[in-house]
Design an enzyme around this catalytic site. Structure first.
Site, PDB file in Angstrom:
ATOM      1  N   GLU A 186     -64.138 -51.855 -22.131  1.00  0.00           N
ATOM      2  CA  GLU A 186     -63.190 -53.258 -21.534  1.00  0.00           C
ATOM      3  C   GLU A 186     -63.862 -54.386 -21.643  1.00  0.00           C
ATOM      4  O   GLU A 186     -65.105 -54.183 -20.386  1.00  0.00           O
ATOM      5  CB  GLU A 186     -63.891 -52.205 -19.566  1.00  0.00           C
ATOM      6  CG  GLU A 186     -62.955 -51.819 -18.792  1.00  0.00           C
ATOM      7  CD  GLU A 186     -63.392 -51.379 -17.268  1.00  0.00           C
ATOM      8  OE1 GLU A 186     -64.251 -52.431 -16.870  1.00  0.00           O
ATOM      9  OE2 GLU A 186     -62.174 -51.158 -17.315  1.00  0.00           O
ATOM     10  N   GLU A 278     -57.804 -44.996 -18.925  1.00  0.00           N
ATOM     11  CA  GLU A 278     -58.354 -45.085 -17.236  1.00  0.00           C
ATOM     12  C   GLU A 278     -57.301 -46.000 -16.034  1.00  0.00           C
ATOM     13  O   GLU A 278     -57.230 -45.966 -16.413  1.00  0.00           O
ATOM     14  CB  GLU A 278     -59.988 -46.333 -17.341  1.00  0.00           C
ATOM     15  CG  GLU A 278     -60.754 -45.305 -16.719  1.00  0.00           C
ATOM     16  CD  GLU A 278     -61.923 -46.519 -16.933  1.00  0.00           C
ATOM     17  OE1 GLU A 278     -63.465 -46.448 -18.078  1.00  0.00           O
ATOM     18  OE2 GLU A 278     -62.221 -47.424 -16.011  1.00  0.00           O
TER      19      GLU A 278
HETATM   20  C1  IDC Z   1     -68.267 -46.805 -12.481  1.00  0.00           C
HETATM   21  C2  IDC Z   1     -68.243 -45.459 -12.183  1.00  0.00           C
HETATM   22  C3  IDC Z   1     -69.991 -45.726 -11.138  1.00  0.00           C
HETATM   23  C4  IDC Z   1     -71.075 -46.461 -11.936  1.00  0.00           C
HETATM   24  C5  IDC Z   1     -70.543 -47.837 -12.819  1.00  0.00           C
HETATM   25  C6  IDC Z   1     -71.804 -48.527 -12.941  1.00  0.00           C
HETATM   26  O1  IDC Z   1     -67.890 -45.100 -11.439  1.00  0.00           O
HETATM   27  O2  IDC Z   1     -70.905 -44.154 -10.686  1.00  0.00           O
HETATM   28  O3  IDC Z   1     -72.413 -47.063 -11.306  1.00  0.00           O
HETATM   29  O4  IDC Z   1     -69.294 -47.584 -13.322  1.00  0.00           O
HETATM   30  O5  IDC Z   1     -70.578 -50.012 -14.353  1.00  0.00           O
HETATM   31  C7  IDC Z   1     -64.626 -49.411 -14.985  1.00  0.00           C
HETATM   32  C8  IDC Z   1     -65.284 -48.981 -15.945  1.00  0.00           C
HETATM   33  C9  IDC Z   1     -66.201 -47.639 -15.412  1.00  0.00           C
HETATM   34  C10 IDC Z   1     -66.040 -47.618 -13.818  1.00  0.00           C
HETATM   35  C11 IDC Z   1     -64.981 -47.522 -13.305  1.00  0.00           C
HETATM   36  C12 IDC Z   1     -65.353 -47.527 -11.373  1.00  0.00           C
HETATM   37  O6  IDC Z   1     -64.723 -48.459 -16.663  1.00  0.00           O
HETATM   38  O7  IDC Z   1     -67.327 -47.854 -15.542  1.00  0.00           O
HETATM   39  O8  IDC Z   1     -67.323 -46.495 -13.204  1.00  0.00           O
HETATM   40  N1  IDC Z   1     -64.274 -48.927 -13.344  1.00  0.00           N
HETATM   41  O9  IDC Z   1     -65.814 -48.642 -11.376  1.00  0.00           O
HETATM   42  N2  IDC Z   1     -63.625 -50.539 -14.337  1.00  0.00           N
HETATM   43  C13 IDC Z   1     -62.597 -50.022 -13.593  1.00  0.00           C
HETATM   44  C14 IDC Z   1     -63.464 -49.552 -12.294  1.00  0.00           C
END
Ligand code: IDC
Length: 359
Positions: A186, A278
């Protein structure tokens, strides 16, 4: 599920590299001719053949994803959580369940770079990714190797690390048909131009080892096609990455992204090759209430347009988007059925069971 019952399988697809190496060495030493005649049938195979046997290497055809017979395909499956936190949720039992109870087609191996990820132990994380590729392959799953850059949001921050990692992964697994390379999870806070130039550095290094590799390119603003930073997909159309056989990545979180994000995605599926690596049924935090109606709207469009998708995430994190109830992974399950699942887990398991290659 990842197995089909109709066509006899090819046993060599499920042999590990080490096994193939040993067979080749044995053939060379003892003059037994080709390993095809010398090989025993692997214990992991039966008369069934896997989705990989049936569909082989995937490639972009027009703006769709096609199998080796030129037929359009849609893959559906799950992403791991970050390996630095939830590796213990990826066990023999949980991966068996993903392939055979959830009937998934694809596993996304999410390897963070920062936040305690790859940069802290390149050798250890690379080795674990090699193992997970083998685990997925043995179960007939396509495997997305996800370079999970997130903070900082400029993929160029990690280019040297990415080149090391992907050149090793591509050279070790070039003989496999089931790998997809996701080179930047991302990107955020950077221009499309910066993402494009990063991609044009990394893709040739992968292709040097694995010329037919299918590569997935993250898009601007957390892979929102630019929308979360007030742009849209037209900036990609105007200046695409200079490489063939690539797809652009779109991510959405259904409770946050039902409006303009959906509208741009709906338009973009008509114009660009897209892969949703995702998505969540909740808010962009991966937490909060599920919006199954908004998620269903996206899934209906993706079914109609044969857009492949992967849900976030196959872990027991406390957030609503992690499919298992907290404590499930340490307890060693339950992995099959719905007893260990949160509401989002039950919903997505049903969706995966009835969609994709094996739906
Ligand atoms: C989130 C995880 C969380 C972690 C965080 C840290 O759920 O446990 O603490 O990342 O970076 C994304 C990202 C993905 C995110 C997810 C939810 O690719 O890493 O995970 N998310 O926030 N993009 C949109 C949402």
């Amino acid at each position: 599920m990842a197995r089909y019952r109709t066509t006899p399988g090819h046993p060599y697809r499920t042999l590990s590299l080490a096994t193939v190496g040993a067979l080749l060495l044995g053939a060379a030493l003892f003059g037994t001719g080709s390993p095809e005649t010398a090989a025993p049938v692997s214990a992991t195979t039966d008369t069934a053949s896997t989705a990989i046997d049936q569909h082989g290497r995937l490639a972009v055809c027009g703006i769709k994803l096609c199998d080796e017979n030129g037929e359009q395909v849609q893959l559906t499956g799950m992403s791991s959580h970050g390996l630095q936190w939830y590796d213990h949720c990826l066990t023999d039992g949980s991966l068996d369940a993903l392939a055979d109870d959830w009937n998934a087609d694809v596993l996304r191996v999410s390897m963070y770079i920062q936040e305690g990820g790859y940069e802290t132990d390149p050798r250890g994380f690379t080795d674990r990714v090699h193992e997970l590729i083998e685990e997925g392959t043995e179960r007939g799953l396509y495997v997305i190797v996800d370079w999970h850059m997130l903070t900082p949001g400029d993929p160029n921050h990690n280019t040297d690390l990415a080149l090391d990692f992907f050149s090793e992964i591509a050279s070790v697994h070039a003989d496999k048909d089931n790998l997809l390379y996701e080179i930047a999870n991302e990107p955020n806070g950077v221009s499309w131009d910066a993402i494009k130039s990063y991609s044009e550095e990394v893709i040739p290094v992968i292709r040097e080892a694995d010329p037919e590799a299918l590569v997935l390119v993250g898009t601007r603003a957390w892979s929102s096609l630019g929308v979360s930073e007030s742009a849209d997909h037209t900036e990609i159309l105007a200046d695409p990455v200079d490489a063939d056989n690539i797809m652009y990545v779109y991510h959405f979180y259904a409770a946050s992204h039902g409006g303009v994000h959906y509208d741009v995605f709906e338009q973009a599926v008509q114009e660009l090759p897209l892969f949703v690596t995702e998505f969540g049924t909740q808010e962009h935090t991966g937490d909060g209430p599920d919006d199954f109606a908004s998620a269903q709207r996206y899934l209906d469009l993706m079914a109609q347009e044969q857009i492949s998708w992967v849900n976030w995430n196959f872990s027991d994190d406390f957030r609503s988007g992690a499919v298992f109830e907290p404590g499930t992974c340490d307890a060693g399950g339950p992995w099959t059925g719905t007893d260990g699942l949160k509401p989002a887990g039950e919903w997505i398991r049903d969706q995966i069971r009835t969609s994709g290659l094996s739906g």
